[in-house]
Design a protein around this motif. Structure first.
Motif, PDB file in Angstrom:
ATOM      1  N   SER A 183       0.850  -1.126   0.110  1.00  0.00           N
ATOM      2  CA  SER A 183      -0.084  -0.038  -0.106  1.00  0.00           C
ATOM      3  C   SER A 183       1.043   1.292  -0.054  1.00  0.00           C
ATOM      4  O   SER A 183       0.329   2.403  -0.216  1.00  0.00           O
ATOM      5  CB  SER A 183      -0.827  -0.276   1.108  1.00  0.00           C
ATOM      6  OG  SER A 183      -0.187  -0.034   2.368  1.00  0.00           O
ATOM      7  N   LEU A 211       2.585   2.368   2.745  1.00  0.00           N
ATOM      8  CA  LEU A 211       2.957   3.155   3.847  1.00  0.00           C
ATOM      9  C   LEU A 211       4.259   2.783   4.282  1.00  0.00           C
ATOM     10  O   LEU A 211       5.032   3.477   5.129  1.00  0.00           O
ATOM     11  CB  LEU A 211       1.956   2.337   4.722  1.00  0.00           C
ATOM     12  CG  LEU A 211       0.310   2.902   4.537  1.00  0.00           C
ATOM     13  CD1 LEU A 211      -0.644   2.105   5.537  1.00  0.00           C
ATOM     14  CD2 LEU A 211      -0.032   4.335   4.745  1.00  0.00           C
ATOM     15  N   ILE A 236      -5.153   1.881  -3.927  1.00  0.00           N
ATOM     16  CA  ILE A 236      -5.343   0.740  -3.170  1.00  0.00           C
ATOM     17  C   ILE A 236      -6.007   0.899  -1.952  1.00  0.00           C
ATOM     18  O   ILE A 236      -6.078   1.913  -1.544  1.00  0.00           O
ATOM     19  CB  ILE A 236      -3.766   0.194  -2.974  1.00  0.00           C
ATOM     20  CG1 ILE A 236      -3.758  -1.476  -2.802  1.00  0.00           C
ATOM     21  CG2 ILE A 236      -3.061   0.708  -1.856  1.00  0.00           C
ATOM     22  CD1 ILE A 236      -2.404  -2.120  -3.068  1.00  0.00           C
ATOM     23  N   GLN A 290      -6.992  -0.418   1.911  1.00  0.00           N
ATOM     24  CA  GLN A 290      -6.396  -1.187   2.917  1.00  0.00           C
ATOM     25  C   GLN A 290      -7.357  -1.124   4.305  1.00  0.00           C
ATOM     26  O   GLN A 290      -7.686   0.071   4.360  1.00  0.00           O
ATOM     27  CB  GLN A 290      -5.122  -0.693   3.603  1.00  0.00           C
ATOM     28  CG  GLN A 290      -4.253  -1.948   4.507  1.00  0.00           C
ATOM     29  CD  GLN A 290      -2.668  -1.464   4.652  1.00  0.00           C
ATOM     30  OE1 GLN A 290      -2.245  -0.393   3.868  1.00  0.00           O
ATOM     31  NE2 GLN A 290      -2.180  -2.157   5.461  1.00  0.00           N
ATOM     32  N   PHE A 345      -7.853  -2.287   8.340  1.00  0.00           N
ATOM     33  CA  PHE A 345      -6.883  -2.179   9.473  1.00  0.00           C
ATOM     34  C   PHE A 345      -7.481  -3.376  10.457  1.00  0.00           C
ATOM     35  O   PHE A 345      -8.649  -3.599  10.483  1.00  0.00           O
ATOM     36  CB  PHE A 345      -6.459  -1.106  10.179  1.00  0.00           C
ATOM     37  CG  PHE A 345      -5.562  -0.529   9.449  1.00  0.00           C
ATOM     38  CD1 PHE A 345      -4.206  -0.713   9.133  1.00  0.00           C
ATOM     39  CD2 PHE A 345      -5.978   0.540   8.602  1.00  0.00           C
ATOM     40  CE1 PHE A 345      -3.208   0.208   8.512  1.00  0.00           C
ATOM     41  CE2 PHE A 345      -5.248   1.359   7.785  1.00  0.00           C
ATOM     42  CZ  PHE A 345      -3.734   1.246   7.601  1.00  0.00           C
ATOM     43  N   ARG A 373     -15.148   1.536   2.494  1.00  0.00           N
ATOM     44  CA  ARG A 373     -14.350   2.650   1.901  1.00  0.00           C
ATOM     45  C   ARG A 373     -13.574   1.831   0.740  1.00  0.00           C
ATOM     46  O   ARG A 373     -13.142   2.727   0.101  1.00  0.00           O
ATOM     47  CB  ARG A 373     -13.807   3.333   2.904  1.00  0.00           C
ATOM     48  CG  ARG A 373     -14.388   4.532   3.714  1.00  0.00           C
ATOM     49  CD  ARG A 373     -13.480   5.535   4.320  1.00  0.00           C
ATOM     50  NE  ARG A 373     -12.390   4.563   5.075  1.00  0.00           N
ATOM     51  CZ  ARG A 373     -12.475   4.456   6.381  1.00  0.00           C
ATOM     52  NH1 ARG A 373     -13.438   4.932   6.858  1.00  0.00           N
ATOM     53  NH2 ARG A 373     -11.414   3.963   6.932  1.00  0.00           N
TER      54      ARG A 373
END
Lengths: 265, 357
Positions: free
Chosen positions: B55, B57, B82, B84, B86, B151
């Motif tokens: 992603s 990060l 992309i 993600q 959590f 989302r």
């Protein structure tokens, strides 16, 4: 008892005249006297008619405190976010050291700073001016803002920022659109502390101003002359704490409603 | 939608130090477009680091990330398209459910009408349509997690949805339904799903392909059947399956025979080339059968414990201080003292230096 009594004392004194204050009461010390508005009326009378100059210092104080608090919050929040999210390293100095450096400004006694500030403002031609005071107050208030906000941002999970990035924000948008709205409780608390510490400061207001600009705490102390006017002193003291009490009440309400709870999970 | 390729990726969080410790050791891996993957491994094995590298990060210390053949290693997260999710629900507390779901589209300046239709569509899939006007912070933990998931789903062209143990906070019944829903989404929209978990059941039921990781290494990539029947390393044997694989030290007797202590077993592995190295044999307890007559690969052993798990019985037996676990059907009558166990040769896995021969 210890919190309320001084206020009641000041309140009752503010409605007394010279004789009631010095003479004392016969039976009930706080209540038995002829009420007089002398103490209050001096505050609003113009100086030519025996009044005291308190309204202008009052607004000066409001202006200086609010401006300095606002600027401290703006810069303090940005600094705190950077300290909370990014890693800084300059030799042995790391994030925590920088945060501590901010706080250390409040650890040393203010008198240490008075001479440097005096000289600096003198050099800049800002002695006895509102701008000079705002700058100095910013230095005093920013550590509070940074300290509170670093702690607050540290409690906002960094996944929030990461999610915002994944959703397509750039780092600035992530801060302004997502992290900052989530941090309103912290901003309010930090703002409140800044306002309180700015409003009650006497020391720097006393040292860095002379005649042109006067702040409220200095003006109140200046009321004291050869005969202490207890009635007007009490009245002005009450007037000076009133804004803080009102702010505290509003914020307390807002906080207790739970609208500001910082929980993110 | 894209094929994601990780090329010679390695990552260390202290790369610049003299002796960097690697969270991910060098590896290459390709995620096919529309695949349904699970990354399985114990905590701290590098699963999350791998997701974060995809992603953006985390930028990898070495190697490159390619989306459909284009190198995007230095492309920032917000430009990667992309999604993600959590472990804990991350929602925008100050916004409504609708605004939460619309946020990724708003950030990318989509037309208001498109946003509205897409949000409503996703809300219906996730059963959130009744809550759209509510403040997101007032929802329950699992609904919040649905928002996080939503989302990721509102963007049709998203390269992949990366999920980092997303169902941890959700109760078992809903977990099951959500996993099914995720599979449906994968089949319907052909979205690549990559699901990180340390729960083998979750991985086995969810994914078509499982990547097993251990201390920064990919130890096996395969479908659930391969992982179960032919674990590539002893770690996979231990980690997958409940109870863990029976694993014992052994020695080669002849081309196809090994000995564990004084027990002799026939295997289906050709051992003629095995000269040195530590040898182990692994046998799944599911493949061990209770028999009545002695034959080849049959062991007579003393019963120690019989545990009834409701849908099966787990018997623990002792043969010359060798503890063997066998899983048998619940209805099986188990003798009190001694049993005969048959170990099928084709289900004996032989490991040389912890790797399958």
């Amino acid at each position: 008892m210890f919190v309320i009594a001084p206020f009641l004392w000041a309140l009752s004194t503010s409605f007394k005249d010279f004789n009631s204050v010095t003479g004392g009461a016969k039976y009930i010390p706080w209540l038995q006297f002829e009420p007089s508005l002398e103490g209050w009326s001096v505050l609003i009378r113009s100086q030519g008619k025996g009044g005291v100059n308190i309204i202008e210092p009052y607004f000066n104080s409001v202006f200086v405190t609010c401006s300095a608090s606002l600027l401290s919050i703006i810069f303090g929040t940005l600094a705190a976010y950077a300290l909370s999210r990014f890693t800084f390293k300059a030799g042995f100095i790391k994030n925590n050291d920088i945060t501590f450096f901010f706080i250390s400004q409040r650890i040393m006694p203010p008198i240490v700073l008075s001479i440097p500030f005096f000289l600096m403002l003198g050099f800049l031609g800002l002695l006895d001016s509102l701008l000079g005071l705002i700058l100095v107050y910013m230095v005093l208030l920013m550590p509070i803002a940074v300290w509170i906000m670093v702690d607050f941002f540290n409690r906002v999970p960094k996944e929030i920022d990461e999610t915002a990035l994944i959703d397509g924000c750039n780092p600035f948008e992530a801060f302004f659109k997502v992290v900052l709205p989530n941090s309103i409780p912290g901003l309010i608390v930090a703002g409140l502390f800044c306002i309180i510490f700015g409003w009650i400061d006497f020391f720097f207001a006393f040292i860095l101003t002379f005649t042109k600009v006067q702040l409220l705490p200095v003006a109140i102390v200046a009321l004291n002359s050869s005969v202490t006017p207890w009635w007007s002193l009490s009245a002005s003291a009450l007037v000076s704490v009133a804004p803080l009490i009102i702010v505290a009440f509003i914020v307390e309400r807002y906080l207790s409603k739970g609208n500001l709870s910082g929980a993110l999970k | 939608m894209a094929e994601i390729e990780l090329k010679n990726i390695a990552h260390s969080y202290d790369y610049k130090s003299e002796n960097p410790t690697y969270a991910l050791n060098p590896f290459s891996l390709t995620w096919e477009d529309g695949g349904c993957y699970a990354i399985l491994g114990p905590s701290g094995c590098g699963k999350t680091t791998m997701l974060n590298i995809m992603s953006g990060l985390v930028s990898p210390s070495k190697g490159s990330v390619l989306f459909d053949g284009t190198d995007i290693t230095s492309v920032k997260t917000e430009k990667r398209n992309i999604a993600q999710v959590f472990q804990f629900p991350v929602i925008y507390n100050t916004m409504s459910v609708y605004s939460n779901l619309a946020f990724p589209l708003k950030c990318r300046n989509f037309d208001e009408n498109i946003i509205k239709s897409k949000v409503i569509e996703v809300a219906e899939i996730l059963n959130l349509n009744l809550f759209l006007d509510k403040a997101a912070k007032d929802l329950t933990a699992d609904q919040k997690q649905l928002i996080s998931l939503g989302r990721g789903l509102v963007r049709e062209d998203v390269a992949a949805i990366l999920m980092d143990e997303p169902l941890t906070v959700i109760d078992p019944d809903l977990k099951f339904r959500l996993r099914r829903k995720l599979k449906e989404i994968n089949e319907k929209y052909n979205t690549t799903l990559i699901y990180v978990t340390h729960d083998q059941n979750e991985a086995m039921t969810f994914a078509k392909k499982i990547i097993v990781m251990d201390s920064g290494n990919i130890v096996q990539v395969g479908n659930p059947k391969e992982l179960f029947e032919r674990p590539q390393t002893t770690f996979v044997g231990y980690f997958i399956g409940s109870p863990a694989m029976n694993i014992y030290d052994c020695a080669v007797l002849s081309d196809f025979d090994v000995s564990i202590g004084n027990i002799q077993l026939k295997t289906s592995t050709n051992l003629s080339n095995v000269k040195s190295g530590q040898l182990k044999i692994g046998i799944r307890s599911e493949f061990i059968k209770l028999v009545n007559n002695k034959s080849e690969n049959t062991i007579e052993a003393k019963i120690e414990i019989v545990e009834d798990f409701g849908n099966y019985k787990l018997i623990t037996v002792n043969k010359n201080n060798l503890i063997i676990k066998a899983k048998v059907e619940r209805e099986t009558t188990i003798p009190h003292d001694v049993v005969l166990l048959n170990i099928p040769a084709e289900h004996c896995c032989i490991y040389q230096n912890k790797n399958l021969i």
